[in-house]
Design a protein around this motif. Structure first.
Motif, mmCIF file in Angstrom:
data_model
loop_
_atom_site.group_PDB
_atom_site.id
_atom_site.type_symbol
_atom_site.label_atom_id
_atom_site.label_comp_id
_atom_site.label_asym_id
_atom_site.label_seq_id
_atom_site.Cartn_x
_atom_site.Cartn_y
_atom_site.Cartn_z
ATOM 1 N N PHE A 17 0.838 -1.286 0.020
ATOM 2 C CA PHE A 17 0.082 -0.018 -0.081
ATOM 3 C C PHE A 17 0.673 1.441 -0.113
ATOM 4 O O PHE A 17 2.019 1.208 0.288
ATOM 5 C CB PHE A 17 -0.961 -0.001 1.232
ATOM 6 N N LEU A 18 0.318 2.325 -0.338
ATOM 7 C CA LEU A 18 0.870 3.824 -0.589
ATOM 8 C C LEU A 18 0.456 4.593 0.482
ATOM 9 O O LEU A 18 -0.604 4.608 0.980
ATOM 10 C CB LEU A 18 0.677 4.523 -1.815
ATOM 11 N N ASN A 19 1.401 5.471 1.078
ATOM 12 C CA ASN A 19 1.166 6.427 2.063
ATOM 13 C C ASN A 19 2.289 7.435 2.144
ATOM 14 O O ASN A 19 2.994 7.266 1.523
ATOM 15 C CB ASN A 19 1.132 5.700 3.473
ATOM 16 N N PHE A 20 1.915 8.815 2.459
ATOM 17 C CA PHE A 20 2.853 9.697 2.654
ATOM 18 C C PHE A 20 2.484 10.425 3.842
ATOM 19 O O PHE A 20 1.588 10.678 4.482
ATOM 20 C CB PHE A 20 2.969 10.404 1.277
ATOM 21 N N THR A 21 3.404 11.486 4.032
ATOM 22 C CA THR A 21 3.328 12.319 5.384
ATOM 23 C C THR A 21 3.739 13.835 4.675
ATOM 24 O O THR A 21 4.346 13.744 3.689
ATOM 25 C CB THR A 21 4.025 11.773 6.813
ATOM 26 N N HIS A 22 3.551 14.618 5.707
ATOM 27 C CA HIS A 22 4.108 15.939 5.570
ATOM 28 C C HIS A 22 4.501 16.856 6.681
ATOM 29 O O HIS A 22 3.724 16.467 7.684
ATOM 30 C CB HIS A 22 3.185 16.861 4.629
ATOM 31 N N GLU A 23 5.461 17.500 6.630
ATOM 32 C CA GLU A 23 5.799 18.234 7.819
ATOM 33 C C GLU A 23 6.071 19.637 7.473
ATOM 34 O O GLU A 23 6.711 20.204 6.632
ATOM 35 C CB GLU A 23 7.143 17.707 8.328
ATOM 36 N N PRO A 24 5.169 20.689 8.106
ATOM 37 C CA PRO A 24 4.452 20.416 9.471
ATOM 38 C C PRO A 24 3.161 19.685 8.964
ATOM 39 O O PRO A 24 2.869 19.823 7.846
ATOM 40 C CB PRO A 24 4.469 21.456 10.017
ATOM 41 N N THR A 25 2.361 19.191 9.879
ATOM 42 C CA THR A 25 1.150 18.539 9.427
ATOM 43 C C THR A 25 0.213 19.592 9.205
ATOM 44 O O THR A 25 -0.921 19.248 8.456
ATOM 45 C CB THR A 25 0.380 17.523 10.488
ATOM 46 N N SER A 26 0.134 20.701 9.715
ATOM 47 C CA SER A 26 -0.553 21.973 9.327
ATOM 48 C C SER A 26 0.382 22.965 9.263
ATOM 49 O O SER A 26 1.198 23.298 10.051
ATOM 50 C CB SER A 26 -1.769 22.157 10.121
ATOM 51 N N ALA A 27 0.276 23.917 8.290
ATOM 52 C CA ALA A 27 1.280 24.870 8.043
ATOM 53 C C ALA A 27 0.736 26.426 7.883
ATOM 54 O O ALA A 27 -0.426 26.306 7.797
ATOM 55 C CB ALA A 27 2.280 24.746 6.725
ATOM 56 N N CYS A 28 1.580 27.430 7.822
ATOM 57 C CA CYS A 28 0.920 28.827 7.568
ATOM 58 C C CYS A 28 1.314 29.216 6.396
ATOM 59 O O CYS A 28 2.043 28.447 5.480
ATOM 60 C CB CYS A 28 1.809 29.670 8.503
ATOM 61 N N VAL A 29 0.689 30.233 5.811
ATOM 62 C CA VAL A 29 1.140 30.789 4.521
ATOM 63 C C VAL A 29 2.438 30.949 4.302
ATOM 64 O O VAL A 29 3.153 31.674 5.049
ATOM 65 C CB VAL A 29 0.033 32.134 4.357
ATOM 66 N N ASN A 30 3.057 30.883 3.329
ATOM 67 C CA ASN A 30 4.542 30.895 2.767
ATOM 68 C C ASN A 30 5.359 30.203 3.659
ATOM 69 O O ASN A 30 6.637 30.431 3.695
ATOM 70 C CB ASN A 30 4.907 32.514 2.856
#
Length: 362
Positions: free
Chosen positions: A108-121
Motif C-alpha cells: 500500500f501507498l502512504n505519505f506524510t508532510h511536515e508540518p502537519t498543518s502550515a502557515c501561508v508561505n
C-alpha cells in the motif's frame, strides 16, 4: 504452508522451550543488523512457544524503515531501521500440526508532510513512507505529486509553499513502467498569517509618548522594547526603530516602524536692562531669567565702567546684589558677559554667549 521458505528478510520462529543466545543467532537473522533478534525474543512469546489448540491472529507491517508485528492485536515487535525488499517466513520447528492459513498480503501507498498543518508561505516538506532508507519502493519507478493549488512535482521529497490559506487536497500517484500502480489523497490545512501593520515611518517631537498597536487581539506579542502587550507606549527621546513579532494560531508575522524625533527649540536666557537693589523685594538682584533647570554650564561676569570685575559666578541661580568689596556699588551702567550651555535630552545641548549692559538704579 508449514514448510514455507523465506529466502530474504527475517525468519520468525517460536519454540516451546527457552532458547539460548547462540540459538537466537542461529534462528533469527537479518541482512542489515542484529538488534531485532533480541528485541523479538523479549516478549511473552519469546521464551515459550505457542499454546496448544489456540488460534493466533498474526499481523506484520514491513516498510523501508519499520517492521511492526502484532499478535492478537498486541504489539510484540516494533523496530525502526533501514530495510530492503524481502520476504518473511513462518516456521514451526517444535510444535507439529500447526497450520498457517488465511494469508493476505497487500502493498500500500502512504505519505506524510511536515508540518502537519502550515502557515501561508511556510515551507512544507512532503515525504513518502519509504524515504530516508531507499529511493523508491520496489513496486514504484516514478511518482507524481499534486499539491491542490495547481502546482505539481515529480521529486521524491518535494518542498512546497502555499501562498494563501485554506484546505488543499494533496494527491500522490505512483507508477511502474508507465502504469498507475496506486494513488492516495489527503488534505493539508494552511493557516492565515496575522496581518501586522504599525503604519508608515513618521516624525514626532522629542520627549513625547506615542502608542503603537499590533492589532490581532488574542495573539502573542513581543516588542523590541520588551513589551508583550498588544499596544505599547514609546517615550521618544531619539531616533529609533520599533519592531513587533506577533504569533497567532502558531503562525507568525512582524513589522517595523522607523520613528525620527524632531528636536524642540532651545529657549535662550534673558537678562534685565536694569535692577534696583533697594530692599523692596522687587528686582533687588541682577540675574538670568528663563528655564534655569535646563542650563548645563554657566558663567556670568559683571564689570563696572572702569573695567573692574565686580561680580563672577558659575551658578545660574546666583544673582548680583550690587555689593563689591563689602560695599554697595554706585548707580550707573555696568557691563555683563555670560557664557552658558543650555538644553536637555529633548532639545539637545547648545552653547550661548550674551554680552550686554544694564543700569543699576537706586
Amino acid at each position: 504452508s508449514q514448510n514455507y521458505e523465506a529466502k530474504e528478510g527475517y525468519r520468525l520462529s517460536r519454540y516451546n522451550w527457552k532458547i539460548t543466545e547462540e540459538e537466537i543467532a542461529a534462528c533469527f537473522w537479518s541482512p542489515y543488523n542484529a538488534p531485532p533478534k533480541r528485541s523479538l525474543m523479549a516478549t511473552k512469546y519469546g521464551d515459550f512457544g505457542w499454546e496448544p489448540n489456540e488460534t493466533y491472529i498474526f499481523e506484520l507491517s514491513y516498510t523501508a524503515n519499520k517492521i511492526l508485528i502484532k499478535i492478537d492485536g498486541e504489539v510484540i515487535f516494533d523496530y525502526n531501521g533501514c530495510f530492503g525488499p524481502g520476504k518473511v517466513g513462518f516456521y514451526c520447528m517444535s510444535q507439529l500440526k500447526t497450520h498457517f492459513q488465511n494469508f493476505s498480503i497487500k502493498s500500500f501507498l502512504n505519505f506524510t508532510h511536515e508540518p502537519t498543518s502550515a502557515c501561508v508561505n511556510e515551507e512544507v516538506s512532503f515525504l513518502p513512507y519509504y524515504p530516508v532508507c531507499s529511493d523508491l519502493p520496489y513496486f514504484v519507478d516514478s511518482l507524481y505529486w499534486e499539491f491542490g493549488d495547481n502546482q505539481t512535482s515529480t521529486e521524491l521529497f518535494p518542498l512546497h509553499y502555499y501562498d494563501s490559506d485554506g484546505t488543499y487536497d494533496i494527491k500522490l500517484t505512483v507508477y511502474k513502467e508507465g502504469d498507475c500502480v496506486d494513488a492516495i489523497e489527503r488534505q493539508i490545512v494552511i493557516k492565515k498569517n496575522p496581518l501586522v501593520n504599525l503604519g508608515n515611518d513618521t516624525i514626532v517631537d522629542a520627549c513625547t509618548t506615542i502608542s503603537l498597536d499590533a492589532h490581532n487581539p488574542g495573539s502573542e506579542y513581543l516588542w523590541s522594547n520588551g513589551s508583550v502587550q498588544q499596544i505599547t507606549d514609546i517615550y521618544m527621546i531619539k531616533d529609533t526603530s520599533i519592531y513587533v513579532d506577533v504569533i497567532n494560531n502558531s503562525c507568525a508575522a512582524s513589522d517595523t516602524i522607523n520613528i525620527k524625533t524632531h528636536t524642540l527649540p532651545i529657549s535662550e536666557l534673558k537678562f534685565p536692562t536694569a535692577f534696583s537693589p533697594n530692599g523692596d523685594g522687587l528686582n533687588d538682584k541682577f540675574h538670568a531669567v528663563g528655564i534655569l533647570d535646563d542650563v548645563a554650564e554657566f558663567n556670568m561676569q559683571i564689570f563696572n565702567r572702569w573695567g573692574q570685575l565686580v561680580f563672577n559666578t558659575d551658578s545660574v541661580y546666583e544673582g548680583w546684589d550690587s555689593s563689591y568689596n563689602g560695599q554697595s556699588s554706585p548707580t550707573g551702567i555696568y557691563i555683563v558677559k555670560v557664557n552658558y550651555v543650555n538644553g536637555n535630552q529633548c532639545t539637545g545641548l547648545q552653547a550661548f554667549s550674551y554680552n550686554g549692559s544694564f543700569t543699576l538704579v537706586k
